[in-house]
Design a protein around this motif. Structure first.
Motif, PDB file in Angstrom:
ATOM      1  N   ALA A   1      34.697  30.601  39.481  1.00  0.00           N
ATOM      2  CA  ALA A   1      34.730  31.552  38.723  1.00  0.00           C
ATOM      3  C   ALA A   1      34.144  31.687  36.704  1.00  0.00           C
ATOM      4  CB  ALA A   1      35.363  32.668  38.952  1.00  0.00           C
ATOM      5  N   THR A   2      33.880  32.172  36.656  1.00  0.00           N
ATOM      6  CA  THR A   2      33.788  31.938  35.259  1.00  0.00           C
ATOM      7  C   THR A   2      34.751  32.409  33.844  1.00  0.00           C
ATOM      8  OG1 THR A   2      31.378  33.660  35.007  1.00  0.00           O
ATOM      9  CG2 THR A   2      31.093  31.125  35.314  1.00  0.00           C
ATOM     10  N   PRO A   3      34.882  32.941  33.172  1.00  0.00           N
ATOM     11  CA  PRO A   3      35.989  33.452  32.626  1.00  0.00           C
ATOM     12  C   PRO A   3      34.755  34.926  31.985  1.00  0.00           C
ATOM     13  CG  PRO A   3      35.554  31.373  31.053  1.00  0.00           C
ATOM     14  CD  PRO A   3      34.912  31.558  32.504  1.00  0.00           C
ATOM     15  N   ALA A   4      33.336  34.845  31.999  1.00  0.00           N
ATOM     16  CA  ALA A   4      33.124  36.791  32.423  1.00  0.00           C
ATOM     17  C   ALA A   4      32.962  37.021  34.163  1.00  0.00           C
ATOM     18  CB  ALA A   4      31.625  36.032  32.423  1.00  0.00           C
ATOM     19  N   ASP A   5      33.436  36.500  34.369  1.00  0.00           N
ATOM     20  CA  ASP A   5      33.609  37.112  36.353  1.00  0.00           C
ATOM     21  C   ASP A   5      34.133  37.505  36.056  1.00  0.00           C
ATOM     22  OD1 ASP A   5      30.746  35.645  36.921  1.00  0.00           O
ATOM     23  OD2 ASP A   5      31.472  33.978  37.609  1.00  0.00           O
ATOM     24  N   ILE A   6      35.710  36.838  35.662  1.00  0.00           N
ATOM     25  CA  ILE A   6      37.015  37.192  35.242  1.00  0.00           C
ATOM     26  C   ILE A   6      36.944  38.567  34.664  1.00  0.00           C
ATOM     27  CG2 ILE A   6      39.274  37.061  34.332  1.00  0.00           C
ATOM     28  CD1 ILE A   6      38.628  33.746  35.421  1.00  0.00           C
ATOM     29  N   GLU A   7      36.434  38.538  33.253  1.00  0.00           N
ATOM     30  CA  GLU A   7      37.092  39.685  32.257  1.00  0.00           C
ATOM     31  C   GLU A   7      35.140  41.147  33.838  1.00  0.00           C
ATOM     32  OE1 GLU A   7      37.527  40.868  28.121  1.00  0.00           O
ATOM     33  OE2 GLU A   7      37.584  39.505  29.265  1.00  0.00           O
ATOM     34  N   ALA A   8      34.874  40.933  33.887  1.00  0.00           N
ATOM     35  CA  ALA A   8      34.136  41.862  34.550  1.00  0.00           C
ATOM     36  C   ALA A   8      34.833  42.462  35.722  1.00  0.00           C
ATOM     37  CB  ALA A   8      32.650  40.813  34.796  1.00  0.00           C
ATOM     38  N   THR A   9      35.675  41.151  36.619  1.00  0.00           N
ATOM     39  CA  THR A   9      36.514  42.395  37.102  1.00  0.00           C
ATOM     40  C   THR A   9      37.606  43.046  36.741  1.00  0.00           C
ATOM     41  OG1 THR A   9      35.796  40.373  38.665  1.00  0.00           O
ATOM     42  CG2 THR A   9      38.332  41.701  39.392  1.00  0.00           C
ATOM     43  N   LEU A  10      38.117  42.739  35.410  1.00  0.00           N
ATOM     44  CA  LEU A  10      39.574  43.870  34.626  1.00  0.00           C
ATOM     45  C   LEU A  10      38.729  44.468  33.966  1.00  0.00           C
ATOM     46  CD1 LEU A  10      40.844  40.433  32.658  1.00  0.00           C
ATOM     47  CD2 LEU A  10      42.162  41.604  34.316  1.00  0.00           C
ATOM     48  N   ASP A  11      37.550  44.596  33.954  1.00  0.00           N
ATOM     49  CA  ASP A  11      36.554  45.910  32.954  1.00  0.00           C
ATOM     50  C   ASP A  11      36.533  46.731  35.157  1.00  0.00           C
ATOM     51  OD1 ASP A  11      36.659  45.060  30.557  1.00  0.00           O
ATOM     52  OD2 ASP A  11      34.526  44.161  30.799  1.00  0.00           O
ATOM     53  N   ALA A  12      35.775  45.605  35.778  1.00  0.00           N
ATOM     54  CA  ALA A  12      35.821  47.020  36.836  1.00  0.00           C
ATOM     55  C   ALA A  12      37.150  47.469  37.538  1.00  0.00           C
ATOM     56  CB  ALA A  12      35.460  46.441  38.212  1.00  0.00           C
ATOM     57  N   ARG A  13      38.175  46.488  37.190  1.00  0.00           N
ATOM     58  CA  ARG A  13      39.880  47.481  37.252  1.00  0.00           C
ATOM     59  C   ARG A  13      40.747  48.081  37.095  1.00  0.00           C
ATOM     60  NH1 ARG A  13      41.309  44.457  42.550  1.00  0.00           N
ATOM     61  NH2 ARG A  13      42.906  46.215  42.510  1.00  0.00           N
ATOM     62  N   ARG A  14      39.910  49.001  35.656  1.00  0.00           N
ATOM     63  CA  ARG A  14      40.525  49.501  34.447  1.00  0.00           C
ATOM     64  C   ARG A  14      41.359  50.511  35.115  1.00  0.00           C
ATOM     65  NH1 ARG A  14      39.818  48.153  29.279  1.00  0.00           N
ATOM     66  NH2 ARG A  14      41.121  49.506  28.396  1.00  0.00           N
ATOM     67  N   ALA A  15      40.597  51.311  36.125  1.00  0.00           N
ATOM     68  CA  ALA A  15      41.448  51.878  36.430  1.00  0.00           C
ATOM     69  C   ALA A  15      42.261  51.864  37.211  1.00  0.00           C
ATOM     70  CB  ALA A  15      40.446  53.015  36.925  1.00  0.00           C
ATOM     71  N   TRP A  16      41.509  50.905  38.142  1.00  0.00           N
ATOM     72  CA  TRP A  16      43.733  50.677  38.800  1.00  0.00           C
ATOM     73  C   TRP A  16      44.619  50.001  37.699  1.00  0.00           C
ATOM     74  CZ3 TRP A  16      45.383  45.607  39.305  1.00  0.00           C
ATOM     75  CH2 TRP A  16      46.612  45.701  39.533  1.00  0.00           C
ATOM     76  N   LEU A  17      44.477  49.313  37.093  1.00  0.00           N
ATOM     77  CA  LEU A  17      45.216  48.703  35.763  1.00  0.00           C
ATOM     78  C   LEU A  17      45.934  50.008  34.828  1.00  0.00           C
ATOM     79  CD1 LEU A  17      42.873  46.257  34.453  1.00  0.00           C
ATOM     80  CD2 LEU A  17      45.651  45.478  35.297  1.00  0.00           C
ATOM     81  N   LEU A  18      44.861  51.180  34.820  1.00  0.00           N
ATOM     82  CA  LEU A  18      46.060  52.316  33.778  1.00  0.00           C
ATOM     83  C   LEU A  18      46.558  53.341  34.841  1.00  0.00           C
ATOM     84  CD1 LEU A  18      42.664  53.423  31.965  1.00  0.00           C
ATOM     85  CD2 LEU A  18      44.770  52.904  30.769  1.00  0.00           C
ATOM     86  N   ASP A  19      46.345  52.654  35.735  1.00  0.00           N
ATOM     87  CA  ASP A  19      47.025  53.800  36.464  1.00  0.00           C
ATOM     88  C   ASP A  19      48.513  53.309  36.762  1.00  0.00           C
ATOM     89  OD1 ASP A  19      46.114  56.129  36.860  1.00  0.00           O
ATOM     90  OD2 ASP A  19      44.581  56.053  39.177  1.00  0.00           O
ATOM     91  N   SER A  20      48.289  51.641  37.449  1.00  0.00           N
ATOM     92  CA  SER A  20      49.370  50.727  37.622  1.00  0.00           C
ATOM     93  C   SER A  20      50.023  50.426  35.980  1.00  0.00           C
ATOM     94  CB  SER A  20      49.289  49.686  37.965  1.00  0.00           C
ATOM     95  OG  SER A  20      48.217  49.258  38.999  1.00  0.00           O
ATOM     96  N   LEU A  21      49.782  50.984  35.308  1.00  0.00           N
ATOM     97  CA  LEU A  21      51.235  50.661  33.870  1.00  0.00           C
ATOM     98  C   LEU A  21      51.506  52.091  33.490  1.00  0.00           C
ATOM     99  CD1 LEU A  21      48.226  48.667  31.207  1.00  0.00           C
ATOM    100  CD2 LEU A  21      50.927  47.689  32.695  1.00  0.00           C
ATOM    101  N   TYR A  22      50.242  52.658  33.927  1.00  0.00           N
ATOM    102  CA  TYR A  22      51.098  54.131  32.682  1.00  0.00           C
ATOM    103  C   TYR A  22      51.794  55.213  34.203  1.00  0.00           C
ATOM    104  CZ  TYR A  22      48.858  52.302  28.742  1.00  0.00           C
ATOM    105  OH  TYR A  22      48.385  51.695  27.407  1.00  0.00           O
TER     106      TYR A  22
END
Length: 239
Positions: free
Chosen positions: A49-70
């Protein structure tokens, strides 16, 4: 995305810097995310997996991250009845709540600087009616306090702000204004100021740029510690 203010890579979710670690898993066939109790993200990734692959997954899971954090989406707090002996948050502190019957038609909340007083009709009031009164007080208070907070971090050109409930964000940059979540009024004022300043600085600098934290530090003191506080505590701050 690497950020000089933290050790290791950092992904920005709204106004919150989220450090993450990457663990290479030979048995993984896709990038996946998990979050620790202190709101640090672990990325499990295949060896190729490349850094771009990781960044894409973080972007795709952004809604989950927002809910988990806030957890900013409207969700009633279980068991909260707004009765005597409970406490309400404001400005980073918790204050006692007193409930008293009064000759009024609907509940009304007031605050004297040291305690909250919820007046209710003599016939009583439902939990929903009490919640509405509490929520209305916070909305009114946020509409007064948060524009002042924005002016504190941008005294040369205070931004136009709109207080409400922008979806899953503390601050949303709407171009000609900043949409601020009313729950910012629950946070310590320095942290609320950090959230506003972060959005303003982001207009000119990407958070991955070295200049970003320099510009942010010119508006608020200790921006890294305030961002860490928000990441660790923001999801638990609610009425």
């Amino acid at each position: 995305m690497t950020d000089g203010a933290f050790d290791g890579p950092v992904y920005h979710v709204g106004v919150t810097p989220v450090p993450y670690t990457v663990e290479r898993d030979p048995e993984a066939d896709a990038v996946d995310l998990s979050m620790t109790a202190d709101a640090t993200v672990t990325v499990s990734a295949p060896p190729n997996a490349t850094p771009a692959d990781i960044e894409a997954t973080l972007d795709a899971r952004r809604a989950w991250l927002l809910d988990s954090l806030y957890g900013l989406a409207a969700r009633p707090r279980r068991g909260r009845r707004f009765e005597r002996s409970e406490k309400l948050r404001y400005g980073g502190r918790r204050y006692p709540l007193t409930v008293a019957e009064s000759q009024i038609d609907s509940p009304r909340l007031t605050f004297d600087g040291s305690r909250f007083l919820l007046r209710i009709p003599r016939r009583g009031a439902t939990r929903d009616a009490r919640r509405r009164a509490v929520h209305e007080w916070y909305l009114d208070r946020a509409s007064d306090v948060l524009p002042e907070c924005a002016a504190d971090v941008a005294p040369e050109s205070p931004p136009t702000v709109c207080v409400g409930s922008p979806d899953r964000r503390w601050v949303r940059d709407a171009g000609d204004r900043l949409d601020l979540h009313w729950r910012l009024v629950l946070l310590p004022r320095p942290v609320a100021g950090y959230a506003v300043a972060h959005a303003l600085v982001r207009r000119a600098h990407d958070p991955s740029d070295p200049e970003f934290w320099t510009a942010l530090g010119a508006r608020v003191s200790n921006p890294q510690s305030r961002g860490t506080w928000l990441r660790r505590n923001g999801g638990r701050v609610r009425i």
